[in-house]
Design an enzyme around this catalytic site. Structure first.
Site, PDB file in Angstrom:
ATOM      1  N   ASP A 239       0.862  -1.180   0.000  1.00  0.00           N
ATOM      2  CA  ASP A 239       0.000   0.000   0.000  1.00  0.00           C
ATOM      3  C   ASP A 239       0.897   1.228   0.000  1.00  0.00           C
ATOM      4  OD1 ASP A 239       1.064   0.337   2.525  1.00  0.00           O
ATOM      5  OD2 ASP A 239      -0.839   0.343   3.583  1.00  0.00           O
TER       6      ASP A 239
ATOM      7  N   ASP B 138       1.478   4.836   2.207  1.00  0.00           N
ATOM      8  CA  ASP B 138       1.104   5.496   3.460  1.00  0.00           C
ATOM      9  C   ASP B 138       1.559   6.954   3.450  1.00  0.00           C
ATOM     10  OD1 ASP B 138       0.436   2.872   5.065  1.00  0.00           O
ATOM     11  OD2 ASP B 138       2.419   2.531   4.204  1.00  0.00           O
TER      12      ASP B 138
ATOM     13  N   ASP C 192      -3.200   4.579   2.875  1.00  0.00           N
ATOM     14  CA  ASP C 192      -3.505   4.968   4.259  1.00  0.00           C
ATOM     15  C   ASP C 192      -3.098   6.414   4.469  1.00  0.00           C
ATOM     16  OD1 ASP C 192      -4.400   2.424   4.925  1.00  0.00           O
ATOM     17  OD2 ASP C 192      -2.437   1.760   5.650  1.00  0.00           O
TER      18      ASP C 192
HETATM   19  N1  CTP Z   1       1.112   1.642  11.683  1.00  0.00           N
HETATM   20  C1  CTP Z   1       0.634   2.072  12.892  1.00  0.00           C
HETATM   21  N2  CTP Z   1      -0.703   2.047  13.141  1.00  0.00           N
HETATM   22  C2  CTP Z   1      -1.569   1.583  12.197  1.00  0.00           C
HETATM   23  C3  CTP Z   1      -1.097   1.138  10.962  1.00  0.00           C
HETATM   24  C4  CTP Z   1       0.256   1.187  10.736  1.00  0.00           C
HETATM   25  O1  CTP Z   1       1.412   2.483  13.734  1.00  0.00           O
HETATM   26  N3  CTP Z   1      -2.868   1.572  12.452  1.00  0.00           N
HETATM   27  C5  CTP Z   1       2.549   1.729  11.423  1.00  0.00           C
HETATM   28  C6  CTP Z   1       3.244   0.403  11.570  1.00  0.00           C
HETATM   29  O2  CTP Z   1       4.217   0.482  12.581  1.00  0.00           O
HETATM   30  C7  CTP Z   1       3.918   0.184  10.236  1.00  0.00           C
HETATM   31  C8  CTP Z   1       3.674   1.441   9.431  1.00  0.00           C
HETATM   32  O3  CTP Z   1       2.691   2.174  10.112  1.00  0.00           O
HETATM   33  O4  CTP Z   1       5.287   0.020  10.419  1.00  0.00           O
HETATM   34  C9  CTP Z   1       3.222   1.142   8.033  1.00  0.00           C
HETATM   35  O5  CTP Z   1       2.230   0.135   8.037  1.00  0.00           O
HETATM   36  P1  CTP Z   1       1.954  -0.810   6.796  1.00  0.00           P
HETATM   37  O6  CTP Z   1       1.502   0.003   5.652  1.00  0.00           O
HETATM   38  O7  CTP Z   1       1.039  -1.873   7.251  1.00  0.00           O
HETATM   39  O8  CTP Z   1       3.338  -1.527   6.522  1.00  0.00           O
HETATM   40  P2  CTP Z   1       4.601  -1.078   5.669  1.00  0.00           P
HETATM   41  O9  CTP Z   1       5.749  -1.090   6.602  1.00  0.00           O
HETATM   42  O10 CTP Z   1       4.324   0.200   4.960  1.00  0.00           O
HETATM   43  O11 CTP Z   1       4.792  -2.248   4.622  1.00  0.00           O
HETATM   44  P3  CTP Z   1       3.898  -2.543   3.319  1.00  0.00           P
HETATM   45  O12 CTP Z   1       4.749  -2.305   2.124  1.00  0.00           O
HETATM   46  O13 CTP Z   1       3.490  -3.974   3.468  1.00  0.00           O
HETATM   47  O14 CTP Z   1       2.728  -1.627   3.346  1.00  0.00           O
HETATM   48 MN    MN Z   2       2.566   0.458   3.870  1.00  0.00          MN
HETATM   49 MN    MN Z   3      -0.451   0.958   5.499  1.00  0.00          MN
END
Ligand code: CTP
Ligand code: MN
Ligand code: MN
Ligand code: MN
Length: 362
Positions: free
Chosen positions: A198, A200, A288
């Site tokens: 995703d 962020d 996100d």
């Molecule tokens: N996070 C958080 N609270 C949430 C969602 C996410 O604190 N409700 C933080 C997590 O610590 C995570 C970061 O935001 O390390 C990013 O989350 P995520 O998108 O799920 O993971 P990524 O590290 O970006 O890996 P990916 O490429 O799979 O998205």
């Molecule tokens: Mn992510």
């Molecule tokens: Mn995310």
């Protein structure tokens, strides 16, 4: 084994790579996650994370001597793989019907281990089983998860993340020119040609108390543009005076939203990753957005940059070595709030050298 490595015969068929070992440990971590045994899950995640960052090859168990976080179980699995190329337990897990089914079900946006388990117990084994089952209620998130399954389970490329950044930036500027937008999560950590699941972003404004309005404004604008395929909005429950939690919280209290956004292909140089050929010219992407007040921006940025394991370790360090409490909102030394405008300030408060995002892939 350092110089003992010479003892490995040159004809040795395959070198066991670190990735191979990490993948094996991750399988076991995931299977304990499905079994809802968090302690064991975390132990395998930690072991894998320690190996992942090793700057040397592991040819035998002695190469891992003195490393932290490697428990007996992890070591036994590694030993078996190093000696025979396989782990009985990992192979057994991978061929286990329940593991396979839960892995499939939890790959749907909005389906967690609990729901997956419930479906499995109800005798469901495939997506078509789930979709045809009478009496199964899919919530809105799960419906979108199935609807956009192909797109959102396909990796997001850097070019796509950049295109999304432009799209969000445009929406932000339209709502207020006085906003701060930053890429966070995996795409802030990655160097080179990596992919994410995703994209962020953190978005806030220098006008105190206006950050939530900004977020709803962005959502409204994307909706008007017809780009919003799914939106779950969580209003802020942030309490300025609350001390940080001792637990590693999955969720912070800032206003945030989990979106599925329609990304038009024309915006991306070189076309859309993996979407060529189906003639649609667009793909769905998970996005996100989190919106902290400006004075908590640095804490939110540090918390959302991840990785999850890095955040866990940093919090543990703060607590165990500094007697401080760190989370996505704040840093406390006993009852004293330690203010920060940048991540560097937070590392300085913790008495640590600054760690670059690309060094946080634990
Ligand atoms: N996070 C958080 N609270 C949430 C969602 C996410 O604190 N409700 C933080 C997590 O610590 C995570 C970061 O935001 O390390 C990013 O989350 P995520 O998108 O799920 O993971 P990524 O590290 O970006 O890996 P990916 O490429 O799979 O998205
Ligand atoms: Mn992510
Ligand atoms: Mn995310
Ligand atoms: Mn993720």
């Amino acid at each position: 084994c350092g110089n003992l490595g010479d003892l490995c015969p040159a004809w040795w068929p395959e070198r066991i790579s670190l990735t191979h070992l990490c993948d094996a440990l991750e399988v076991l971590a995931e299977s304990y996650e499905f079994k809802e045994i968090p302690g064991r899950c975390l132990a395998f995640r930690r072991a894998s994370s320690v190996l992942k960052s090793l700057p040397w090859a592991v040819r035998c168990l002695r190469d891992t001597e003195g490393l932290p976080c490697l428990g007996e179980h992890s070591k036994a699995v590694m030993e078996e793989i190093l000696q025979s190329g396989h782990s009985f337990e990992v192979e057994k897990t991978l061929s286990d019907e329940k593991y396979q089914t839960l892995k499939l079900f939890t790959s749907v946006f909005g389906v967690g281990p609990k729901t997956a388990e419930k479906w499995y117990r109800g005798g469901l084994r495939s997506f078509s089983d789930v979709l045809a089952a009478p009496g199964i209620h899919l919530n809105r998130m799960q419906q979108s998860g199935f609807l956009h399954y192909g797109d959102i389970s396909r990796a997001v490329s850097k070019a796509e993340a950049r295109a999304l950044g432009n799209l969000i930036d445009e929406a932000v500027r339209a709502v207020t020119p006085d906003a701060v937008l930053a890429l966070t999560g995996g795409f802030r950590r990655y160097r080179g040609k990596e992919f994410g699941h995703d994209v962020d972003f953190i978005v806030t404004t220098r006008e105190p108390g206006k950050e939530e309005k900004l977020l709803t404004g962005i959502i409204e604008r994307l909706k008007q543009q017809g780009l919003l395929l799914y939106c779950e909005y969580n209003a802020s429950t942030f309490d300025m005076v609350k001390l940080p939690s001792h637990q590693f919280e999955a969720m912070d209290h800032f206003a945030k939203c989990f979106l599925i956004v329609r990304l038009e292909g024309g915006r991306v140089e070189g076309g859309l990753h993996g979407a060529e050929g189906d003639g649609r010219g667009w793909r769905a992407v998970r996005v996100d957005l989190v919106s902290p007040p400006m004075d908590r921006y640095a804490f939110a940025l540090l918390g959302w940059t991840g990785s999850r394991q890095f955040e866990r370790d940093l919090r543990r360090f703060a607590r165990a070595e500094r007697r401080m409490l760190l989370d996505n909102h704040t840093l406390y030394d006993k009852t004293k709030f330690l203010a920060a405008t940048t991540e560097k300030d937070i590392f300085a408060h913790l008495g640590l050298e600054y760690i670059e995002p690309w060094q946080r892939n634990a």
